[in-house]
Motif scaffolding. Structure first.
Motif, short mmCIF file in Angstrom:
data_model
loop_
_atom_site.label_atom_id
_atom_site.label_comp_id
_atom_site.label_asym_id
_atom_site.label_seq_id
_atom_site.Cartn_x
_atom_site.Cartn_y
_atom_site.Cartn_z
N ASP A 214 0.82 -1.22 0.00
CA ASP A 214 0.00 0.00 0.00
C ASP A 214 0.85 1.27 0.00
OD1 ASP A 214 -2.66 -1.36 0.32
OD2 ASP A 214 -1.57 -2.19 2.03
N ALA A 215 2.07 1.15 0.51
CA ALA A 215 2.97 2.32 0.50
C ALA A 215 4.41 1.83 0.49
CB ALA A 215 2.73 3.18 1.74
N VAL A 216 5.28 2.60 -0.17
CA VAL A 216 6.71 2.30 -0.14
C VAL A 216 7.43 3.52 0.45
CG1 VAL A 216 8.79 1.80 -1.48
CG2 VAL A 216 6.61 0.78 -2.15
N VAL A 217 8.16 3.31 1.53
CA VAL A 217 9.01 4.35 2.10
C VAL A 217 10.36 4.23 1.41
CG1 VAL A 217 10.18 5.15 4.19
CG2 VAL A 217 7.85 4.24 4.35
N VAL A 218 10.79 5.30 0.75
CA VAL A 218 12.10 5.27 0.10
C VAL A 218 13.07 6.05 0.98
CG1 VAL A 218 13.43 5.87 -1.96
CG2 VAL A 218 11.05 5.14 -2.19
N GLY A 219 14.20 5.41 1.32
CA GLY A 219 15.17 6.07 2.20
C GLY A 219 16.58 5.91 1.69
N GLY A 220 17.54 6.40 2.47
CA GLY A 220 18.95 6.26 2.12
C GLY A 220 19.33 7.08 0.90
N ARG A 251 7.07 6.04 -10.13
CA ARG A 251 5.95 6.84 -9.61
C ARG A 251 4.66 6.57 -10.39
NH1 ARG A 251 6.47 10.20 -5.71
NH2 ARG A 251 8.35 11.38 -5.19
N GLU A 252 4.80 6.45 -11.72
CA GLU A 252 3.61 6.17 -12.54
C GLU A 252 3.01 4.80 -12.21
OE1 GLU A 252 4.41 6.59 -16.77
OE2 GLU A 252 5.06 8.66 -16.35
N LEU A 253 3.91 3.81 -12.09
CA LEU A 253 3.43 2.46 -11.73
C LEU A 253 2.72 2.48 -10.38
CD1 LEU A 253 6.45 0.13 -12.64
CD2 LEU A 253 4.16 0.07 -13.65
N ALA A 254 3.31 3.21 -9.44
CA ALA A 254 2.74 3.29 -8.08
C ALA A 254 1.36 3.94 -8.15
CB ALA A 254 3.67 4.08 -7.17
N CYS A 259 -0.47 2.80 -4.90
CA CYS A 259 0.56 2.68 -3.86
C CYS A 259 1.18 4.06 -3.61
CB CYS A 259 1.63 1.69 -4.33
SG CYS A 259 3.07 1.60 -3.27
N ARG A 260 1.25 4.47 -2.35
CA ARG A 260 1.86 5.76 -2.04
C ARG A 260 3.38 5.61 -1.96
NH1 ARG A 260 0.57 7.56 3.17
NH2 ARG A 260 0.04 5.41 3.70
N ILE A 261 4.09 6.61 -2.45
CA ILE A 261 5.56 6.65 -2.27
C ILE A 261 5.81 7.69 -1.18
CG2 ILE A 261 7.78 7.21 -3.32
CD1 ILE A 261 6.88 5.03 -4.99
N ILE A 262 6.50 7.27 -0.12
CA ILE A 262 6.75 8.17 1.00
C ILE A 262 8.23 8.51 1.06
CG2 ILE A 262 6.62 8.40 3.52
CD1 ILE A 262 4.29 6.33 3.37
N LEU A 263 8.53 9.80 1.02
CA LEU A 263 9.93 10.25 1.07
C LEU A 263 10.15 11.03 2.37
CD1 LEU A 263 10.37 11.58 -2.56
CD2 LEU A 263 11.56 9.65 -1.53
N PRO A 264 11.41 11.17 2.79
CA PRO A 264 11.68 11.99 3.97
C PRO A 264 11.14 13.41 3.77
CG PRO A 264 13.66 10.81 3.29
CD PRO A 264 12.64 10.58 2.22
N VAL A 265 10.72 14.05 4.90
CA VAL A 265 10.27 15.44 4.83
C VAL A 265 11.35 16.38 5.36
CG1 VAL A 265 7.80 14.99 4.87
CG2 VAL A 265 9.05 15.15 7.05
N ASP A 266 12.33 15.82 6.04
CA ASP A 266 13.50 16.60 6.44
C ASP A 266 14.75 15.71 6.36
OD1 ASP A 266 12.85 15.00 8.60
OD2 ASP A 266 13.29 16.52 10.12
N VAL A 267 15.90 16.35 6.26
CA VAL A 267 17.13 15.59 6.00
C VAL A 267 18.30 16.10 6.84
CG1 VAL A 267 16.60 14.78 3.66
CG2 VAL A 267 17.49 17.08 3.97
#
Ligand code: AMP
Length: 404
Positions: A214-220, A251-254, A259-267
């Motif tokens: 349902d969601a992918v958190v992308v990190g690193g 992103r298009e496939l998601a 499926c939500r793609i979740i990215l960091p909001v701060d770094v």
């Protein structure tokens, strides 16, 4: 799983089993320094031995490249296996010699024999049918208990399965069950956490996962390329500008599969790639031109932690930052602890795998608190890619042939 035969104590009782294991544990100064793999294997086969099975164990150890090179003898594994099983383990200094076959034939009920490194012979990695025939003389039943080598079609993982009645071992069965449950029929919402250095090494993983969870958190470091694609400044961060089109494709496939793609909001941006390097925490539009993003920030940890709270399944591969260096292990450690806490509370099934991921969970001190941790690196990734692993395909073929 129903399409695989899984070995049981009653099937194994009194039988001569040749078991492919992965006992490729780290050895320092002639001693095993981390016996995790050996202990997990031992725990699974002990009930078979107790039921009276006669077991000959085959494994690779390091990369001797098809030569008998005693720098890669598997002998140091024997005492660790004895300690894990609480019984004597016999040793054959070759895996296909007449002496090894005789030793396997002379095993009494409940006895176990470890054979020398499979990779002393080029036939192993070449999946050579004649070499497999020689290995098959070591037992009347073949058991594959090495999930971590199932992504390779080698003589001891593939060709041999066509020569003897073939079964999945206890650890292999456990691993397949945990991973199938998480990937094919997860309790929802299901979240994948995909981190690590590069998008390019995990394109197939991301493409497969966005269709399943349902969601992918992308990190690193991978998240940097996503941020670059979204037009955020990333300074001197590790990134792959040539993968920007891939990011758009993912992103298009998601979007198509919801499926939500979740990215960091701060770094966390550092001025050096070094432990305790001078650093600054900013929102995702604030990375200074002369700094590099090495971790997700505290707001991201809070936001992703809330996602974990709402999830029922987490599938994790790859660290959220440069976790080998303090303080850039913060997000990885905090989120690993959060997942462990929710798992212990019973609200979350957490499955993690891959060498770096296991190392990161160990840094966080929570590897034991996840629902399932796979020590398989390549095989775990290929599973996440949705590929059929040759070692498992061989067992399926054998099971289908049996039924037919
Ligand atoms: P992988 O083998 O693809 O799972 O990548 C793991 C490696 O990625 C680890 O050695 C991390 O230190 C590294 N890594 C994670 N995040 C970053 C980052 N933001 N910048 C540079 N390296 C990173």
């Amino acid at each position: 799983m129903s399409d695989l035969n899984v070995i049981t104590p009653s099937t194994a009782a009194g039988q001569r089993l040749v078991v492919r294991a992965d006992l490729n544990a780290p050895v320092q100064d002639g001693k095993v320094s981390d016996a995790t793999r050996i202990e997990r294997f031992a725990k699974g086969i002990k009930p078979l031995l107790d039921a009276g099975a006669k077991i000959t164990v085959l494994s690779h150890f390091g990369r001797p490249k098809g030569q008998r090179n005693m720098d890669f003898t598997i002998a140091p594994i024997k005492p660790a296996l004895e300690a894990a099983l609480g019984q004597t383990v016999q040793f054959a200094d070759d895996c296909i010699s007449a002496a090894a076959v005789a030793a396997s034939e002379n095993l009494g009920e409940g006895e176990i024999l470890l054979c020398e490194n499979l990779r002393f012979y080029p036939g192993e990695e070449a999946n050579d049918p004649d070499f497999a025939k020689s290995l098959a003389r070591l037992g009347d039943i073949y058991v594959n208990d090495a999930f971590s080598t199932a992504h390779r079609a080698h003589a001891s993982t593939a060709a041999i399965a066509d020569l003897l009645p073939a079964y999945a071992g206890p650890l292999m069965a456990e691993e397949i069950k945990a991973m199938t449950a998480a990937l094919e029929d997860p309790k929802r919402p299901a979240i994948a956490v995909v981190g690590g250095a590069k998008v390019s090494s995990k394109i197939a993983v991301l493409k497969n996962l966005v269709g399943k969870v349902d969601a992918v958190v992308v990190g690193g470091g991978m998240a940097n390329t996503f941020m670059l694609a979204d037009g955020h400044p990333i300074g001197k961060s590790l990134s792959e500008p040539d993968q920007v089109p891939t990011v758009h494709e993912i992103r298009e496939l998601a979007a198509k599969s919801g499926c939500r793609i979740i990215l960091p909001v701060d770094v966390v941006c550092a001025y050096d790639f070094a432990p305790n390097a001078k650093n600054v925490t900013t929102d995702i539009d604030g990375c200074p031109a002369d700094a590099m993003i090495l971790d997700a920030g505290p707001k991201s940890v809070e936001m992703i932690g809330k996602e974990f709270e709402g999830a029922k399944t987490i599938l994790w591969n790859g660290p959220m930052g440069a976790f080998e260096m303090e303080p850039f292990d913060m997000a990885t450690v905090a989120l690993a602890r959060k997942a462990a806490e929710l798992t212990k509370a019973g609200t979350l099934a957490s499955i993690a795998g891959g060498g770096d991921t296991v190392a990161a969970l160990n840094v966080a001190g929570v590897a034991g608190d996840f629902t399932y941790v796979s020590t398989a690196g390549g095989a775990f990734l290929e599973w996440l890619e949705g590929k059929e692993l040759p070692g498992i395909a061989a067992l399926r073929r054998a099971a289908a042939a049996n039924k037919g």
